[in-house]
Design a protein around this motif. Structure first.
Motif, mmCIF file in Angstrom:
data_model
loop_
_atom_site.group_PDB
_atom_site.id
_atom_site.type_symbol
_atom_site.label_atom_id
_atom_site.label_comp_id
_atom_site.label_asym_id
_atom_site.label_seq_id
_atom_site.Cartn_x
_atom_site.Cartn_y
_atom_site.Cartn_z
ATOM 1 N N SER A 123 34.434 60.075 43.719
ATOM 2 C CA SER A 123 35.265 59.054 42.985
ATOM 3 C C SER A 123 35.977 58.828 44.244
ATOM 4 O O SER A 123 36.830 58.518 45.205
ATOM 5 C CB SER A 123 35.888 59.805 41.712
ATOM 6 O OG SER A 123 37.297 59.177 42.130
ATOM 7 N N LEU A 124 36.059 57.054 44.282
ATOM 8 C CA LEU A 124 36.596 56.138 44.888
ATOM 9 C C LEU A 124 38.248 56.596 44.856
ATOM 10 O O LEU A 124 38.815 56.971 45.799
ATOM 11 C CB LEU A 124 36.343 54.849 44.666
ATOM 12 C CG LEU A 124 35.029 54.486 45.893
ATOM 13 C CD1 LEU A 124 35.192 53.295 46.327
ATOM 14 C CD2 LEU A 124 35.716 55.163 47.452
ATOM 15 N N SER A 125 38.031 56.847 43.603
ATOM 16 C CA SER A 125 39.868 56.323 42.841
ATOM 17 C C SER A 125 40.418 58.323 44.181
ATOM 18 O O SER A 125 41.709 58.219 44.216
ATOM 19 C CB SER A 125 40.752 56.610 41.776
ATOM 20 O OG SER A 125 40.017 57.395 41.257
ATOM 21 N N CYS A 126 40.011 58.927 44.392
ATOM 22 C CA CYS A 126 40.159 60.566 44.945
ATOM 23 C C CYS A 126 39.951 59.988 45.786
ATOM 24 O O CYS A 126 40.778 61.280 46.843
ATOM 25 C CB CYS A 126 39.490 61.843 44.095
ATOM 26 S SG CYS A 126 39.590 61.452 42.840
ATOM 27 N N GLY A 127 39.023 59.457 47.059
ATOM 28 C CA GLY A 127 39.335 59.730 48.147
ATOM 29 C C GLY A 127 38.460 60.030 48.591
ATOM 30 O O GLY A 127 38.185 60.365 50.039
#
Lengths: 402, 303
Positions: free
Chosen positions: B32-36
């Motif tokens: 997940s990109l938001s989580c990095g």
């Protein structure tokens, strides 16, 4: 090898002069300033001097406007809760989306208790929209709390102007100035700022000491009630040694104000230019034309901040990051998100924050160390191909949410 | 700074199998990109034997995400696809000598990349079946989504219920405010309000009959044997510290152990019991309380 410390917005080294000044107050000068005898008396006078040293740095009209607290967070909570308790008929607060958690978490909690909180948004350089602010000021607002300088990007908010606007609307104004004090010259007596928070350890005093500046005449309700310390406005036996340390640190900060804004700013600029010139796909976040002299926040695209910090740390270089992983949260820094920095860059944002103890030699070493680290991590990145990002990175690698 | 094990650091500083595998015939993209944290796993699978001949990773993520990716590729190289799928996220974490609770999701991501790559090899699309929320309980690494789902599915009403069903809040208790907020939110959806004084749900009857037909589908004897197996597997560690543990009784979901040797009266005994509890709970797939034999109900010891 001696480390290179570029994380001064997190905390600073206690100045050796400050340590020397405070040490006697653990041993021979151990008295309680409230006591009648000579042991306490001398300590009381030392506290008075420290209060004046803080007053001088802030340009406050009276030394009694300085209230010593345990930290910046306590000062913030005291200021905001005081404004609410003193004006029960007002139930709104204005703050910003990029505040420190000391203000943001408190605001979120106050919302649960039924208060209405307005969060001012920022643009992609972290700047506020003052028209939005003016529209929100009303007699329902108990207090405005806006930071003077952002801890992550160093971006300065126009707090002097905002305090004028609040005052004209009859609204109390508080500013969290923990990053600005000692770096931005202030003369609070010429402003409309009602309350201001300081944290000692951000300006070379120890941790565990803070100040709430409270303008004379501003209605106030203490957070801690008890003894008569701080004129009954913050009960609890004084943290004497740290108060005296903070006084000394404020005196030194005043002497170094010029240095911070010339020599330290030059080192920061050199660091930033050196890194940007050597690392492709990196950029400065925040408002470069209007920020603290010591802070550079650089986003490195397609890599993640904690990994960067670990590799920097291996070479003895200390910095910090806005990535989610460094805090164990699920989102990157709220400041980066508020500025609409894309995820692929927000997670790779690194804050370098300098102090008067850094040297140009150290800066050159960091400029040399950074590019290979970024190249090493990009080699591992699914967004990176040899020397450049893959074509249309967000499409080429669009993982299933997991 | 996280308290990373030496193995995690070693795999981060010197990652194995970094980069895409040439002639890969299976790819798994997860994260997940938001989580990095995001990971691409590429595999070269022998079509005749289904053995993974080579594995490579590309990771956008933190130190433990890179180390977990590196560990995963090391573990699965040379395994058949079927055997590789048996690798759990705990296996990845164990290989790295543990991960901080906030970072366990990195090992989960590794396992999911593997599932995605195997699905891709079979020409299927892998879809994730779980969502991750903010970490609430740091003692047992339980996130908000799991707590909320469990509260909803089981009609839970108290913090004790949540601890019983998910383990969240069963440790240091710091997260009880967060758990109460989740309970309040879910209860509000049904028009109810959270009552801090509500009685927890009655414990399940623990007669031998109900146990035999318990949620685990094991008879009580099978269960006790499994518990003994876990204790046997921990025994060498205890003996290294000149101690030992002996199973005294199993009553419902309470397992009573007698700590002997250096373990008895040791200040670490409570921690050791906690560790054993976690192992047994994982092994049985059911929450188990491990207690010292001194806690045995009076009737048991006297009778």
């Amino acid at each position: 090898m001696k480390g290179i410390y570029l994380d001064n917005n997190a905390t600073t080294m206690v100045d050796p002069d400050v340590v020397e000044t405070m040490l006697p107050y653990f041993t021979e000068q151990f008295g309680n300033p409230s006591s009648m005898h000579a042991f306490g008396n001398k300590v009381g006078r030392a506290l008075k001097q420290a209060r004046q040293q803080v007053q001088n740095l802030l340009g406050a009209a009276h030394d009694s406007e300085i209230i010593f607290t345990s930290c910046g967070t306590e000062s913030d909570s005291t200021a905001i809760l005081s404004a609410l308790r003193a004006q029960p008929e007002r139930n709104e607060i204005i703050t910003t989306v990029v505040e420190h958690p000391a203000v943001l978490s408190l605001s979120k909690n106050l919302e649960k208790e039924g208060y209405k909180v307005h969060y001012l948004k920022v643009d992609n350089k972290g700047r506020l929209d003052l028209d939005e602010y003016k529209r929100l000021l009303s007699e329902r607002v108990a207090v405005v709390s806006v930071m003077w300088a952002n801890n992550e990007t160093g971006t300065l908010f126009p707090v002097l102007e905002m305090a004028e606007l609040a005052s004209a609307a009859g609204v109390m104004f508080h500013t969290d100035a923990v990053q600005a004090v000692g770096k931005v010259p202030m003369n609070l007596q010429d402003t409309k700022i009602d309350m201001l928070s300081i944290s000692g350890h951000k300006l070379h005093a120890p941790k565990g000491i803070g100040v709430l500046y409270l303008r004379r005449g501003v209605r106030y309700r203490p957070l801690l009630r008890g003894g008569h310390q701080e004129r009954g406005r913050r009960a609890g036996t004084e943290n004497v040694a740290s108060i005296i340390a903070l006084g000394k640190a404020c005196e030194l900060a005043r002497e170094h104000m010029e240095f911070e804004n010339t020599t330290v700013a030059d080192m920061r600029d050199r660091l930033e230019q050196g890194i940007l010139a050597a690392v492709p796909h990196s950029f400065v976040t925040g408002d470069p034309d209007n920020r603290l002299p010591n802070t550079a926040n650089i986003a490195f695209e397609y890599i993640e901040g904690e990994a960067i910090l670990m590799l920097l740390n291996k070479q003895g270089i200390a910095a910090s990051s806005g990535s989610a992983c460094t805090s164990g949260s699920l989102e990157p820094s709220h400041v980066m998100r508020a500025m609409d920095i894309p995820y692929t860059a927000a997670h790779g944002s690194v804050r370098f924050s300098l102090s008067r103890y850094n040297s140009m030699e150290e800066i050159e070493k960091v400029i040399e160390a950074v590019p290979p680290i970024m190249a090493q991590l990009r080699k591992l990145s699914p967004y990176w191909d040899e020397n450049d990002p893959v074509e249309d990175p967000e499409k080429a690698f669009a993982p299933a949410y997991a | 700074m996280w308290d990373y094990s030496e193995t995690v650091k070693e795999h981060f500083y010197n990652p194995r199998n970094a980069g895409a595998v040439e002639e890969a015939n299976a790819t798994g993209d997860v994260g997940s990109l938001s989580c990095g944290d995001a990971l691409r796993l590429t595999l070269k699978v022998n079509p005749d034997t289904e053995i993974i001949e080579d594995a490579g990773f590309q990771t956008f993520g933190c130190g433990s995400a890179i180390a977990s990716s590196s560990a995963l590729t090391e573990i699965i190289k040379g395994l058949t696809l079927d055997d590789a799928l048996k690798v759990s996220n705990q296996d990845i974490a164990d290989y790295l000598e543990g991960l901080p609770p906030e970072k366990m999701h990195c090992s989960v991501m590794g396992r999911e990349a593997l599932q995605a790559a195997v699905a891709n090899y079979h020409g299927e699309e892998w879809s994730d079946d779980h969502e991750e929320g903010a970490l609430i309980c740091k003692c047992f690494a339980v996130d908000a989504v799991l707590i909320e789902d469990t509260v909803r599915a089981n009609n839970l009403k108290t913090v004790e219920d949540v601890a019983h069903y998910t383990k969240a809040g069963g440790g240091c208790a710091s997260c009880h405010e967060g758990i109460e907020e989740i309970l309040a939110k879910v209860l509000a959806e049904k028009g109810e309000s959270f009552d801090p004084n509500a009685a927890p749900m009655p414990e399940i009857e623990t007669t031998p009959e109900t146990l035999a037909a318990g949620a685990t589908g094991m008879t009580n004897l099978q269960r006790i044997r499994r518990i003994e197996t876990v204790i046997d597997s921990i025994r060498p560690q205890l003996q290294m510290d000149k101690g030992d543990a002996e199973l005294v009784d199993v009553i419902g979901d309470s397992v009573y152990l007698k700590m002997t040797g250096a373990c008895s009266g040791c200040q670490m005994a409570a921690m050791t019991l906690g560790g054993i509890q976690q192992r047994i709970t994982e092994e049985l797939g059911q929450f188990i309380k491990v207690l010292p034999d001194t806690e045995l109900p009076k009737a048991q010891t006297e009778g």
